[in-house]
Design an enzyme around this catalytic site. Structure first.
Site, PDB file in Angstrom:
ATOM      1  NE  ARG A 122      -1.753  -2.123   2.727  1.00 50.35           N
ATOM      2  CZ  ARG A 122      -1.815  -3.325   2.531  1.00 50.35           C
ATOM      3  NH1 ARG A 122      -2.765  -3.859   1.708  1.00 50.35           N
ATOM      4  NH2 ARG A 122      -0.738  -4.321   2.589  1.00 50.35           N
ATOM      5  CB  THR A 123       3.449   2.686   2.361  1.00 47.28           C
ATOM      6  OG1 THR A 123       2.629   2.049   3.271  1.00 47.28           O
ATOM      7  CG2 THR A 123       3.751   4.040   2.786  1.00 47.28           C
ATOM      8  CG  HIS A 163       3.154   3.753   8.735  1.00 44.66           C
ATOM      9  ND1 HIS A 163       3.312   4.752   7.655  1.00 44.66           N
ATOM     10  CD2 HIS A 163       2.805   2.467   8.119  1.00 44.66           C
ATOM     11  CE1 HIS A 163       3.182   4.065   6.627  1.00 44.66           C
ATOM     12  NE2 HIS A 163       2.755   2.750   6.901  1.00 44.66           N
ATOM     13  NE  ARG A 182       7.031   0.730   5.018  1.00 47.31           N
ATOM     14  CZ  ARG A 182       5.683  -0.001   4.919  1.00 47.31           C
ATOM     15  NH1 ARG A 182       5.592  -1.057   4.531  1.00 47.31           N
ATOM     16  NH2 ARG A 182       4.733   0.629   5.077  1.00 47.31           N
ATOM     17  CE  LYS A 217      27.521  -2.760  -5.672  1.00 46.57           C
ATOM     18  NZ  LYS A 217      27.463  -1.544  -6.463  1.00 46.57           N
TER      19      LYS A 217
HETATM   20  N1   CP Z   1      -0.309   0.016   6.026  1.00 43.69           N
HETATM   21  C1   CP Z   1       0.841  -0.483   5.247  1.00 43.69           C
HETATM   22  O1   CP Z   1       1.701   0.176   5.557  1.00 43.69           O
HETATM   23  O2   CP Z   1       0.956  -1.202   4.232  1.00 43.69           O
HETATM   24  P1   CP Z   1       2.194  -1.568   3.574  1.00 43.69           P
HETATM   25  O3   CP Z   1       3.104  -2.523   4.526  1.00 43.69           O
HETATM   26  O4   CP Z   1       1.503  -2.723   2.467  1.00 43.69           O
HETATM   27  O5   CP Z   1       2.763  -0.639   2.895  1.00 43.69           O
END
Ligand code: CP
Length: 315
Positions: free
Chosen positions: A62-63, A140, A112, A91
């Site tokens: 999603r993100t 998040h 991320r 590396k």
């Molecule tokens: N909600 C969420 O962060 O989903 P993903 O891990 O798929 O990005």
């Protein structure tokens, strides 16, 4: 004074919801609503000529894809990678060095990372805005913004709601961020439902206590009739240092259609997704289930954040 001006966004990076003021959150929510009404022909000028780096050192559906869709909707270019294995980290390059380099290629960096605090460190190093797309079990923030946007759309308000959080409250970055955000609103009641091994970290409760009424339990049914929203989370196998501990709690809460019998009128279930077993699919077509709408709200929220940071100047 932290971000008091309702007509201005006070941040140049989106690292933690704890950095946001209520005015900052409301600024993003208003911009997201505007994005939903803006014609595509106008939207695609917002990031025209700009490049956004999408750096995912941890898995995501999603993100990553909603950020990349938002970038394209706004007319920007995307560079990046969907997993750490294809980078020069293999590396031995440090993430700090990688960020220093990528800040020369991109106007905004979405990242991320599996290490808590990686986004904060990146924001310190980078000459370009950093957007934290999840750092380990820590935060998040863009998920929280889309959660709040979803709540506002469903209930017309955030103040005064009673919200249950259930599942992995220890390692769950979405609930950590959401707890901080809710503490900026008025008369929120928070019901934290988790087994002893997955309780919300004490430091978060200490930080929000006094601004939010907090109740803790391991019994899902105890406060279910009280809550407007049940925010369910996955028990995250990948975060457990010990597989035996995961096995003990993996199916501790399963929400089914019959769970709705014990809830108030207008009750809604949210989940950041992905789900495993914690929400039965027999709930999916009920009015209470808003987790797919919630995921769809990732697009206007991420368009809003990108459009705001496109004009940000870091010192
Ligand atoms: N909600 C969420 O962060 O989903 P993903 O891990 O798929 O990005």
């Amino acid at each position: 004074m932290k971000g008091k001006n309702p007509d201005k966004f006070s941040l140049t990076d989106v690292v933690s919801i704890a950095d946001f003021s209520r005015a900052d959150i409301e600024f993003v929510l208003r911009r997201a609503a505007e994005m939903e009404k803006t014609p595509q022909s106008k939207k695609e000028k917002i990031l025209h000529g700009k490049t956004v780096a999408s750096l995912f050192f941890e898995p995501s559906t999603r993100t990553r894809l909603s950020f990349e869709t938002a970038i394209q909707n706004l007319g920007g270019k995307v560079i990046g990678f969907p997993e750490a294995e294809v980078t020069s980290g293999q590396k031995g390059e440090t993430t700090s060095d990688a960020i220093r380099i990528i800040a020369n290629y991109a106007d905004i960096i979405v990242m991320r990372h599996y290490i808590e605090g990686a986004a904060r460190r990146a924001a310190e190093i980078s000459s370009k805005p950093i957007i934290n797309a999840g750092d380990g079990s820590n935060q998040h923030p863009t998920q929280t913004l889309l959660d709040l946007y979803t709540i506002k759309k469903e209930f017309g308000k955030i103040d005064g709601l009673s919200i249950g959080m259930v599942g992995d409250l220890k390692y769950g970055r979405t609930v950590h961020s959401l707890a901080y955000a809710l503490a900026l609103f008025k008369e929120i009641k928070l019901y934290l439902i988790a087994p002893d091994s997955l309780k919300m970290p004490r430091h978060i409760i200490e930080d929000i206590k006094g601004r939010v009424a907090v109740h803790e339990t391991s019994d899902l049914n105890k406060f279910l009739p009280e809550v407007d929203i049940l925010y369910a989370t996955r028990i995250q196998k990948e975060r457990f240092p010990d597989a035996v501990e995961y096995e003990k709690v993996k199916n501790v809460y399963i929400i089914r259609k019959k769970t709705l019998q014990n809830t108030k009128k207008g009750f809604r279930i949210m989940h950041p997704l992905p789900r495993v077993n914690e929400i039965s699919t027999d709930l999916d077509d009920t009015e209470a289930a808003i987790y797919f709408k919630q995921a769809a709200n990732g697009i206007p929220i991420r368009e809003a954040i990108l459009s705001i940071l496109a004009g940000a100047k870091k010192k």
